[in-house]
Motif scaffolding. Structure first.
Motif, PDB file in Angstrom:
ATOM      1  N   LEU A   1      -8.948  64.182  -2.794  1.00  0.00           N
ATOM      2  CA  LEU A   1      -8.147  65.116  -3.766  1.00  0.00           C
ATOM      3  C   LEU A   1      -8.099  64.389  -5.276  1.00  0.00           C
ATOM      4  N   VAL A   2      -8.259  65.406  -6.198  1.00  0.00           N
ATOM      5  CA  VAL A   2      -8.014  64.557  -7.519  1.00  0.00           C
ATOM      6  C   VAL A   2      -7.003  65.650  -8.134  1.00  0.00           C
ATOM      7  N   LYS A   3      -6.066  64.903  -8.833  1.00  0.00           N
ATOM      8  CA  LYS A   3      -4.644  65.376  -9.074  1.00  0.00           C
ATOM      9  C   LYS A   3      -4.666  65.191 -10.899  1.00  0.00           C
ATOM     10  N   THR A   4      -4.704  66.426 -11.405  1.00  0.00           N
ATOM     11  CA  THR A   4      -4.705  66.049 -13.062  1.00  0.00           C
ATOM     12  C   THR A   4      -3.649  67.103 -13.605  1.00  0.00           C
ATOM     13  N   THR A   5      -3.615  66.898 -15.018  1.00  0.00           N
ATOM     14  CA  THR A   5      -2.770  67.502 -15.680  1.00  0.00           C
ATOM     15  C   THR A   5      -3.338  68.916 -16.250  1.00  0.00           C
ATOM     16  N   PHE A   6      -2.319  69.684 -16.666  1.00  0.00           N
ATOM     17  CA  PHE A   6      -2.812  70.926 -17.309  1.00  0.00           C
ATOM     18  C   PHE A   6      -3.505  70.663 -18.521  1.00  0.00           C
ATOM     19  N   SER A   7      -4.445  71.414 -19.183  1.00  0.00           N
ATOM     20  CA  SER A   7      -4.955  71.340 -20.338  1.00  0.00           C
ATOM     21  C   SER A   7      -3.731  71.254 -21.567  1.00  0.00           C
ATOM     22  N   ASP A   8      -4.119  70.560 -22.665  1.00  0.00           N
ATOM     23  CA  ASP A   8      -3.155  70.577 -23.694  1.00  0.00           C
ATOM     24  C   ASP A   8      -2.529  72.102 -24.313  1.00  0.00           C
ATOM     25  N   LYS A   9      -3.377  73.025 -24.040  1.00  0.00           N
ATOM     26  CA  LYS A   9      -3.131  74.203 -24.345  1.00  0.00           C
ATOM     27  C   LYS A   9      -2.090  75.075 -23.488  1.00  0.00           C
ATOM     28  N   ASP A  10      -2.115  74.550 -22.332  1.00  0.00           N
ATOM     29  CA  ASP A  10      -1.122  75.416 -21.355  1.00  0.00           C
ATOM     30  C   ASP A  10       0.143  74.871 -21.804  1.00  0.00           C
ATOM     31  N   PRO A  11       1.074  76.007 -21.684  1.00  0.00           N
ATOM     32  CA  PRO A  11       2.427  75.750 -21.933  1.00  0.00           C
ATOM     33  C   PRO A  11       3.234  74.914 -20.977  1.00  0.00           C
ATOM     34  N   ALA A  12       2.611  74.894 -19.671  1.00  0.00           N
ATOM     35  CA  ALA A  12       3.078  73.705 -18.894  1.00  0.00           C
ATOM     36  C   ALA A  12       3.161  72.318 -19.058  1.00  0.00           C
ATOM     37  N   ALA A  13       1.810  71.980 -19.887  1.00  0.00           N
ATOM     38  CA  ALA A  13       1.673  70.717 -20.378  1.00  0.00           C
ATOM     39  C   ALA A  13       2.736  70.347 -21.240  1.00  0.00           C
ATOM     40  N   GLU A  14       3.060  71.025 -22.066  1.00  0.00           N
ATOM     41  CA  GLU A  14       4.314  70.968 -23.282  1.00  0.00           C
ATOM     42  C   GLU A  14       5.410  70.642 -22.794  1.00  0.00           C
ATOM     43  N   VAL A  15       5.926  71.211 -21.550  1.00  0.00           N
ATOM     44  CA  VAL A  15       7.198  71.167 -20.844  1.00  0.00           C
ATOM     45  C   VAL A  15       7.221  69.853 -20.079  1.00  0.00           C
ATOM     46  N   LEU A  16       5.961  69.580 -19.428  1.00  0.00           N
ATOM     47  CA  LEU A  16       6.005  68.431 -18.617  1.00  0.00           C
ATOM     48  C   LEU A  16       5.987  67.064 -19.416  1.00  0.00           C
ATOM     49  N   LEU A  17       5.393  67.148 -20.568  1.00  0.00           N
ATOM     50  CA  LEU A  17       4.942  65.796 -21.055  1.00  0.00           C
ATOM     51  C   LEU A  17       6.375  65.059 -21.499  1.00  0.00           C
ATOM     52  N   ASP A  18       7.125  65.750 -21.975  1.00  0.00           N
ATOM     53  CA  ASP A  18       8.520  64.788 -22.107  1.00  0.00           C
ATOM     54  C   ASP A  18       9.288  64.426 -21.010  1.00  0.00           C
ATOM     55  N   TYR A  19       8.795  64.997 -19.725  1.00  0.00           N
ATOM     56  CA  TYR A  19       9.481  64.296 -18.516  1.00  0.00           C
ATOM     57  C   TYR A  19       8.856  63.151 -17.975  1.00  0.00           C
ATOM     58  N   GLY A  20       7.588  62.792 -18.775  1.00  0.00           N
ATOM     59  CA  GLY A  20       6.627  61.704 -18.164  1.00  0.00           C
ATOM     60  C   GLY A  20       6.364  61.740 -16.940  1.00  0.00           C
ATOM     61  N   VAL A  21       6.047  62.793 -16.458  1.00  0.00           N
ATOM     62  CA  VAL A  21       5.788  62.975 -15.174  1.00  0.00           C
ATOM     63  C   VAL A  21       4.424  62.357 -14.624  1.00  0.00           C
ATOM     64  N   TYR A  22       3.267  62.302 -15.532  1.00  0.00           N
ATOM     65  CA  TYR A  22       1.966  61.839 -15.204  1.00  0.00           C
ATOM     66  C   TYR A  22       2.163  60.216 -15.187  1.00  0.00           C
ATOM     67  N   THR A  23       2.669  59.716 -16.225  1.00  0.00           N
ATOM     68  CA  THR A  23       2.701  58.307 -16.234  1.00  0.00           C
ATOM     69  C   THR A  23       3.372  58.015 -14.980  1.00  0.00           C
ATOM     70  N   ARG A  24       4.510  58.530 -14.950  1.00  0.00           N
ATOM     71  CA  ARG A  24       5.482  58.130 -13.815  1.00  0.00           C
ATOM     72  C   ARG A  24       4.550  57.994 -12.386  1.00  0.00           C
ATOM     73  N   GLU A  25       3.952  59.180 -11.954  1.00  0.00           N
ATOM     74  CA  GLU A  25       3.358  59.364 -10.945  1.00  0.00           C
ATOM     75  C   GLU A  25       2.073  58.142 -10.609  1.00  0.00           C
ATOM     76  N   MET A  26       1.694  57.842 -11.691  1.00  0.00           N
ATOM     77  CA  MET A  26       0.668  56.881 -11.896  1.00  0.00           C
ATOM     78  C   MET A  26       0.986  55.428 -11.250  1.00  0.00           C
ATOM     79  N   ASP A  27       2.262  55.307 -11.989  1.00  0.00           N
ATOM     80  CA  ASP A  27       3.084  54.036 -11.902  1.00  0.00           C
ATOM     81  C   ASP A  27       3.553  54.031 -10.361  1.00  0.00           C
ATOM     82  N   MET A  28       3.942  55.132  -9.793  1.00  0.00           N
ATOM     83  CA  MET A  28       4.277  55.017  -8.266  1.00  0.00           C
ATOM     84  C   MET A  28       3.130  54.718  -7.790  1.00  0.00           C
ATOM     85  N   TYR A  29       1.880  55.184  -7.563  1.00  0.00           N
ATOM     86  CA  TYR A  29       0.683  54.900  -6.911  1.00  0.00           C
ATOM     87  C   TYR A  29       0.178  53.559  -7.050  1.00  0.00           C
TER      88      TYR A  29
END
Length: 420
Positions: free
Chosen positions: A76-104
């Protein structure tokens, strides 16, 4: 709340090429002679199953130097939304991608070692990591379906046997997190303070408000519910972020630990015995993990994941079941911090109860969505015609309306719809 776009709009990451996968597999298998013969890429989740990331399943066929025979497996490959996706703009400020990489990369291996060596639980705690790529904000995991793990039906939700197993594993997870923080005081100091509600960003505010407004519109279809609850829901629209931040703020004297932060049906996978009884539960999706009260995980899990009669009738006994497991696990990891009494922990659970209101009213309807409209964060944020159809369908379908006839009185009796 973790959900992805409808499969009809799925686009594989452009960088996920044969050469890229071959390089990662050579590193994972520690074999520079591995040759990737075939790569098949397809979406891993369906409509209404993930709102905060893109999940891709890759089937691979390869050979190695030690054997000319073809071998095959999948990941399984987990990735972010594209920069143009509104979800990416919301999630970026929450640091979710960096946090999950730190977790793993850093946290979960330490937690797993604690659980295995000090709690004596040798069962798998999380999916093995093939590769963490910070340049692409991606993680490649082992596909646990190969070990016969599977998620429970998000529409049928969890019975008592599954619930007890999750609470047992959650108590071990929380105890290990508290012990790890005690031994490494700064390990959760950075980027573990941004759950759905926090003091840094309100990126989820339009999502919460739009969903509550859709709930209010649905009450027009039920005169009794409209009279009793519509004004309260309308008031909640303007206060949801304040109440949520209050419910997640650190309170002196509370027991604190690493919470999963997004614990619901599709973020738990189960393994079963020959008689189809659940024997292990593992957690996935650590984007919203945070340092807070464990009551956050309990309220979220109870509100979004349990079968209705369990959620409405059995929460006090489930808190007690979890508490005894937690207390025993903390003792075994030699945690030296304050462990509250069961009475005090019930008070802590009660003080965080707004998390049950937000989870029940905002996230559960979208997590249980089974309609025909595209289910995505963009649809929740947008005011387009299709987006309004989606939000109305979330709350105006017969099943959600039936649930609200039970959920609204339950929350109201606890004072969670009044001014707080």
């Amino acid at each position: 709340m973790s959900k992805e776009k409808n499969n009809t709009t799925y686009l594989a990451p452009t960088w996920l090429t044969r050469d890229y996968v071959e390089e990662k597999l050579r590193s994972y298998f520690e074999n520079k002679c591995l040759i990737l013969l075939n790569l098949e890429i397809k979406p891993a989740l369906g409509n209404g199953e993930n709102y905060a990331s893109v999940m891709t399943r890759i089937n691979v066929e390869y050979t190695t130097n030690s054997s000319k025979a073809k071998e095959s497996t999948r990941f399984l490959v987990k990735t972010t939304f594209s920069d143009k996706d509104p979800a990416a703009e919301v999630l970026l400020d929450y640091g979710v991608y960096t946090r999950e990489m730190d977790m793993y990369e850093q946290i979960l291996p330490k937690l797993a070692n604690l659980v295995r060596s000090e709690l004596g639980d040798s069962r798998k705690l999380f999916a093995g990591t093939v590769n963490v790529d910070r340049s692409q904000n991606s993680i490649i995991f082992e596909d646990l379906s190969l070990e016969h793990y599977k998620v429970a039906d998000r529409l049928k939700k969890l019975d008592m046997a599954h619930t007890h197993l999750v609470l047992e594993k959650l108590a071990n997870f929380h105890a290990a997190g508290a012990a790890l923080a005690e031994r490494h005081p700064d390990i959760f100091a950075k980027n573990f303070d941004r759950g759905f509600f926090n003091q840094h960003t309100r990126g989820y505010e339009p999502i919460m408000k739009n969903l509550l407004q859709a709930l209010s519109r649905s009450l027009e279809l039920d005169p009794d519910l409209k009279e009793r609850y519509q004004a309260k829901i309308d008031r909640l629209v303007e206060n949801v972020m304040d109440y949520g931040e209050k419910a997640t703020s650190i309170v002196p004297g509370d027991f604190l630990t690493l919470a999963h932060g997004d614990l619901w049906t599709t973020n738990v996978m189960f393994q079963y015995d020959s008689e189809n009884h659940p024997t292990n539960a593992i957690f996935i999706d650590f984007q919203f993990s945070m340092w807070t009260s464990p009551a956050i995980d309990l309220h979220y899990f109870f509100s979004n994941t349990l079968q209705e009669h369990i959620r409405l009738k059995h929460q006090p006994e489930l808190v007690q079941f979890y508490y005894y497991k937690l207390r025993d696990a903390l003792k075994r990891v030699k945690y030296s911090g304050h462990v509250p009494s069961l009475f005090a922990f019930h008070q802590q659970f009660r003080s965080r109860a707004f998390y049950a209101a937000f989870a029940s009213l905002c996230f559960e309807p979208s997590q249980a969505y089974n309609g025909k409209e595209e289910a995505s964060m963009e649809q929740i944020i947008s005011s387009s015609e299709s987006a309004m159809r989606f939000k109305n369908d979330l709350y105006q379908n017969a099943e959600t309306r039936r649930k609200m006839r039970l959920t609204l009185p339950f929350l109201d009796e606890l004072g969670l719809l009044d001014i707080m």
